[in-house]
Design a protein around this motif. Structure first.
Motif, PDB file in Angstrom:
ATOM      1  N   VAL A   1       0.827  -1.214   0.000  1.00  0.00           N
ATOM      2  CA  VAL A   1       0.000   0.000   0.000  1.00  0.00           C
ATOM      3  C   VAL A   1       0.859   1.261   0.000  1.00  0.00           C
ATOM      4  O   VAL A   1       0.326   2.366   0.122  1.00  0.00           O
ATOM      5  N   PHE A   2       2.179   1.108  -0.141  1.00  0.00           N
ATOM      6  CA  PHE A   2       3.076   2.262  -0.184  1.00  0.00           C
ATOM      7  C   PHE A   2       3.526   2.549  -1.606  1.00  0.00           C
ATOM      8  O   PHE A   2       3.649   1.644  -2.428  1.00  0.00           O
ATOM      9  N   SER A   3       3.836   3.815  -1.863  1.00  0.00           N
ATOM     10  CA  SER A   3       4.414   4.218  -3.145  1.00  0.00           C
ATOM     11  C   SER A   3       5.915   4.371  -2.977  1.00  0.00           C
ATOM     12  O   SER A   3       6.469   4.156  -1.897  1.00  0.00           O
ATOM     13  N   GLU A   4       6.594   4.789  -4.045  1.00  0.00           N
ATOM     14  CA  GLU A   4       8.039   5.014  -3.971  1.00  0.00           C
ATOM     15  C   GLU A   4       8.391   6.060  -2.921  1.00  0.00           C
ATOM     16  O   GLU A   4       9.487   6.059  -2.369  1.00  0.00           O
ATOM     17  N   LYS A   5       7.477   6.955  -2.614  1.00  0.00           N
ATOM     18  CA  LYS A   5       7.728   8.024  -1.645  1.00  0.00           C
ATOM     19  C   LYS A   5       7.215   7.659  -0.245  1.00  0.00           C
ATOM     20  O   LYS A   5       7.126   8.504   0.619  1.00  0.00           O
ATOM     21  N   SER A   6       6.891   6.399  -0.069  1.00  0.00           N
ATOM     22  CA  SER A   6       6.412   5.869   1.215  1.00  0.00           C
ATOM     23  C   SER A   6       5.084   6.483   1.637  1.00  0.00           C
ATOM     24  O   SER A   6       4.754   6.526   2.812  1.00  0.00           O
ATOM     25  N   ILE A   7       4.331   6.994   0.673  1.00  0.00           N
ATOM     26  CA  ILE A   7       3.032   7.596   0.978  1.00  0.00           C
ATOM     27  C   ILE A   7       1.937   6.618   0.602  1.00  0.00           C
ATOM     28  O   ILE A   7       1.785   6.261  -0.560  1.00  0.00           O
TER      29      ILE A   7
ATOM     30  N   THR B   1      -4.984   7.294   1.596  1.00  0.00           N
ATOM     31  CA  THR B   1      -5.969   6.713   2.515  1.00  0.00           C
ATOM     32  C   THR B   1      -6.855   5.678   1.838  1.00  0.00           C
ATOM     33  O   THR B   1      -7.118   4.615   2.408  1.00  0.00           O
ATOM     34  N   LYS B   2      -7.305   5.950   0.626  1.00  0.00           N
ATOM     35  CA  LYS B   2      -8.190   4.979  -0.020  1.00  0.00           C
ATOM     36  C   LYS B   2      -7.438   3.720  -0.441  1.00  0.00           C
ATOM     37  O   LYS B   2      -8.018   2.636  -0.480  1.00  0.00           O
ATOM     38  N   ILE B   3      -6.133   3.871  -0.709  1.00  0.00           N
ATOM     39  CA  ILE B   3      -5.314   2.688  -0.998  1.00  0.00           C
ATOM     40  C   ILE B   3      -5.157   1.849   0.257  1.00  0.00           C
ATOM     41  O   ILE B   3      -5.314   0.623   0.234  1.00  0.00           O
ATOM     42  N   LEU B   4      -4.871   2.506   1.374  1.00  0.00           N
ATOM     43  CA  LEU B   4      -4.711   1.798   2.637  1.00  0.00           C
ATOM     44  C   LEU B   4      -5.998   1.080   3.040  1.00  0.00           C
ATOM     45  O   LEU B   4      -5.975  -0.101   3.414  1.00  0.00           O
ATOM     46  N   LEU B   5      -7.117   1.758   2.947  1.00  0.00           N
ATOM     47  CA  LEU B   5      -8.389   1.153   3.343  1.00  0.00           C
ATOM     48  C   LEU B   5      -8.737  -0.032   2.442  1.00  0.00           C
ATOM     49  O   LEU B   5      -9.249  -1.050   2.921  1.00  0.00           O
TER      50      LEU B   5
ATOM     51  N   VAL C   1      -3.714   8.555   8.946  1.00  0.00           N
ATOM     52  CA  VAL C   1      -4.133   9.904   9.338  1.00  0.00           C
ATOM     53  C   VAL C   1      -5.444   9.836  10.125  1.00  0.00           C
ATOM     54  O   VAL C   1      -6.265   8.938   9.910  1.00  0.00           O
ATOM     55  N   PRO C   2      -5.655  10.770  11.064  1.00  0.00           N
ATOM     56  CA  PRO C   2      -6.863  10.741  11.895  1.00  0.00           C
ATOM     57  C   PRO C   2      -8.171  10.858  11.120  1.00  0.00           C
ATOM     58  O   PRO C   2      -9.218  10.439  11.612  1.00  0.00           O
ATOM     59  N   SER C   3      -8.126  11.393   9.911  1.00  0.00           N
ATOM     60  CA  SER C   3      -9.358  11.629   9.157  1.00  0.00           C
ATOM     61  C   SER C   3     -10.093  10.343   8.782  1.00  0.00           C
ATOM     62  O   SER C   3     -11.277  10.379   8.454  1.00  0.00           O
ATOM     63  N   ILE C   4      -9.413   9.191   8.812  1.00  0.00           N
ATOM     64  CA  ILE C   4     -10.086   7.931   8.474  1.00  0.00           C
ATOM     65  C   ILE C   4     -10.290   7.061   9.713  1.00  0.00           C
ATOM     66  O   ILE C   4     -10.412   5.842   9.611  1.00  0.00           O
ATOM     67  N   ARG C   5     -10.350   7.695  10.858  1.00  0.00           N
ATOM     68  CA  ARG C   5     -10.538   6.954  12.107  1.00  0.00           C
ATOM     69  C   ARG C   5     -11.803   6.101  12.069  1.00  0.00           C
ATOM     70  O   ARG C   5     -11.787   4.933  12.447  1.00  0.00           O
ATOM     71  N   HIS C   6     -12.901   6.686  11.611  1.00  0.00           N
ATOM     72  CA  HIS C   6     -14.174   5.959  11.605  1.00  0.00           C
ATOM     73  C   HIS C   6     -14.077   4.697  10.756  1.00  0.00           C
ATOM     74  O   HIS C   6     -14.523   3.615  11.166  1.00  0.00           O
ATOM     75  N   GLU C   7     -13.474   4.820   9.577  1.00  0.00           N
ATOM     76  CA  GLU C   7     -13.339   3.667   8.692  1.00  0.00           C
ATOM     77  C   GLU C   7     -12.444   2.595   9.312  1.00  0.00           C
ATOM     78  O   GLU C   7     -12.714   1.393   9.215  1.00  0.00           O
ATOM     79  N   LEU C   8     -11.369   3.036   9.983  1.00  0.00           N
ATOM     80  CA  LEU C   8     -10.465   2.082  10.606  1.00  0.00           C
ATOM     81  C   LEU C   8     -11.105   1.387  11.807  1.00  0.00           C
ATOM     82  O   LEU C   8     -10.859   0.198  12.039  1.00  0.00           O
ATOM     83  N   VAL C   9     -11.916   2.112  12.551  1.00  0.00           N
ATOM     84  CA  VAL C   9     -12.657   1.491  13.654  1.00  0.00           C
ATOM     85  C   VAL C   9     -13.528   0.362  13.114  1.00  0.00           C
ATOM     86  O   VAL C   9     -13.552  -0.756  13.652  1.00  0.00           O
ATOM     87  N   ASP C  10     -14.251   0.636  12.037  1.00  0.00           N
ATOM     88  CA  ASP C  10     -15.128  -0.385  11.444  1.00  0.00           C
ATOM     89  C   ASP C  10     -14.330  -1.603  10.972  1.00  0.00           C
ATOM     90  O   ASP C  10     -14.736  -2.753  11.193  1.00  0.00           O
ATOM     91  N   LEU C  11     -13.189  -1.362  10.328  1.00  0.00           N
ATOM     92  CA  LEU C  11     -12.381  -2.468   9.821  1.00  0.00           C
ATOM     93  C   LEU C  11     -11.769  -3.279  10.962  1.00  0.00           C
ATOM     94  O   LEU C  11     -11.716  -4.518  10.899  1.00  0.00           O
ATOM     95  N   CYS C  12     -11.324  -2.602  11.997  1.00  0.00           N
ATOM     96  CA  CYS C  12     -10.729  -3.310  13.139  1.00  0.00           C
ATOM     97  C   CYS C  12     -11.780  -4.097  13.911  1.00  0.00           C
ATOM     98  O   CYS C  12     -11.500  -5.202  14.404  1.00  0.00           O
ATOM     99  N   GLU C  13     -12.984  -3.560  14.010  1.00  0.00           N
ATOM    100  CA  GLU C  13     -14.071  -4.313  14.637  1.00  0.00           C
ATOM    101  C   GLU C  13     -14.410  -5.550  13.811  1.00  0.00           C
ATOM    102  O   GLU C  13     -14.668  -6.627  14.352  1.00  0.00           O
ATOM    103  N   ARG C  14     -14.398  -5.375  12.509  1.00  0.00           N
ATOM    104  CA  ARG C  14     -14.634  -6.521  11.621  1.00  0.00           C
ATOM    105  C   ARG C  14     -13.569  -7.591  11.831  1.00  0.00           C
ATOM    106  O   ARG C  14     -13.874  -8.787  11.929  1.00  0.00           O
ATOM    107  N   ALA C  15     -12.313  -7.157  11.921  1.00  0.00           N
ATOM    108  CA  ALA C  15     -11.222  -8.103  12.175  1.00  0.00           C
ATOM    109  C   ALA C  15     -11.442  -8.820  13.498  1.00  0.00           C
ATOM    110  O   ALA C  15     -11.268 -10.047  13.592  1.00  0.00           O
TER     111      ALA C  15
END
Length: 218
Positions: A59-65, A68-72, A93-107
């Motif tokens: 999920v990283f590019s050559e610039k280590s970036i 967010t949509k790639i990571l999710l 980044v904090p802006s995708i906290r809600h999405e990460l909460v949902d994914l971690c709960e799913r896990a």
């Protein structure tokens, strides 16, 4: 890298095509590490847990970036696989906290264990998803052995493991010395792999309990 020969069972890359993230299959025998981050992370796991099978989700590019949509998308792909253990040597980044909460709960409810890195200094926040209770959060410290680590009660980042001056496989061959939470996290992931190898039905709660019992006193 020779240390990873025959250890990588599958590989994918998430890339943006026409504005949307797409998961592409890659050859697990190829060197797909375009940044030099995944090789040492995988190499640390391979060295500590010699029977662990590794699957690469880039999920990283050559610039280590990692956008967010790639990571999710990469996280979602991992959750669709029969993998018990997910190593996330990154902080989102904090802006995708809600999405990460949902994914971690799913896990959590799928009995998949997420081990995630605390955000490196100079940032003050603990980092996502490491600070979430459905994850095992990992900070870095200076330890001689990967089996030496500490449990830190009453903090979102519960474990501190070897992450200073870690000698690990380098992209393309040879070895490098690295420091950071990214390299402490696979140490804990590998310890989890050993425990899951012995006790495959362990839940996240049971795994955290076992890690705490085996840890040094903070």
């Amino acid at each position: 890298h020779p240390d990873l020969a025959g250890r990588v069972m599958g590989a994918v890359a998430v890339e943006i095509e026409k504005g949307k993230p797409v998961v592409h299959e890659l050859s697990p025998a190829a060197n797909n590490d375009i940044f030099g981050h995944g090789t040492p992370v995988a190499g640390i796991i391979a060295a500590i847990a010699p029977n662990a099978q590794i699957f690469d989700v880039r999920v990283f590019s050559e610039k280590s970036i990692g956008a967010t949509k790639i990571l999710l998308t990469g996280f979602d792909h991992a959750l669709s696989q029969p993998w018990r253990l997910l190593n996330m040597s990154l902080a989102a980044v904090p802006s995708i906290r809600h999405e990460l909460v949902d994914l971690c709960e799913r896990a959590y409810f799928q009995q998949q264990i997420v081990v995630a890195a605390r955000r490196n200094a100079p940032f003050d926040d603990d980092g996502l998803p490491a600070e979430l209770s459905a994850c095992i959060g990992v900070d870095r410290g200076a330890y001689l052995s990967p089996f030496d680590y500490i449990f830190r009660p009453r903090t979102p980042i519960e474990f501190e493991a070897r992450g200073e001056a870690v000698v690990a496989p380098a992209k393309g061959g040879g070895y490098t010395t690295l420091s950071g939470t990214s390299f402490a996290t696979p140490t804990v992931s590998a310890l989890c792999a050993l425990l899951l190898g012995a006790y495959p039905d362990m839940t996240l709660f049971e795994l955290k309990t076992a890690l705490r019992q085996l840890a040094q006193t903070a």
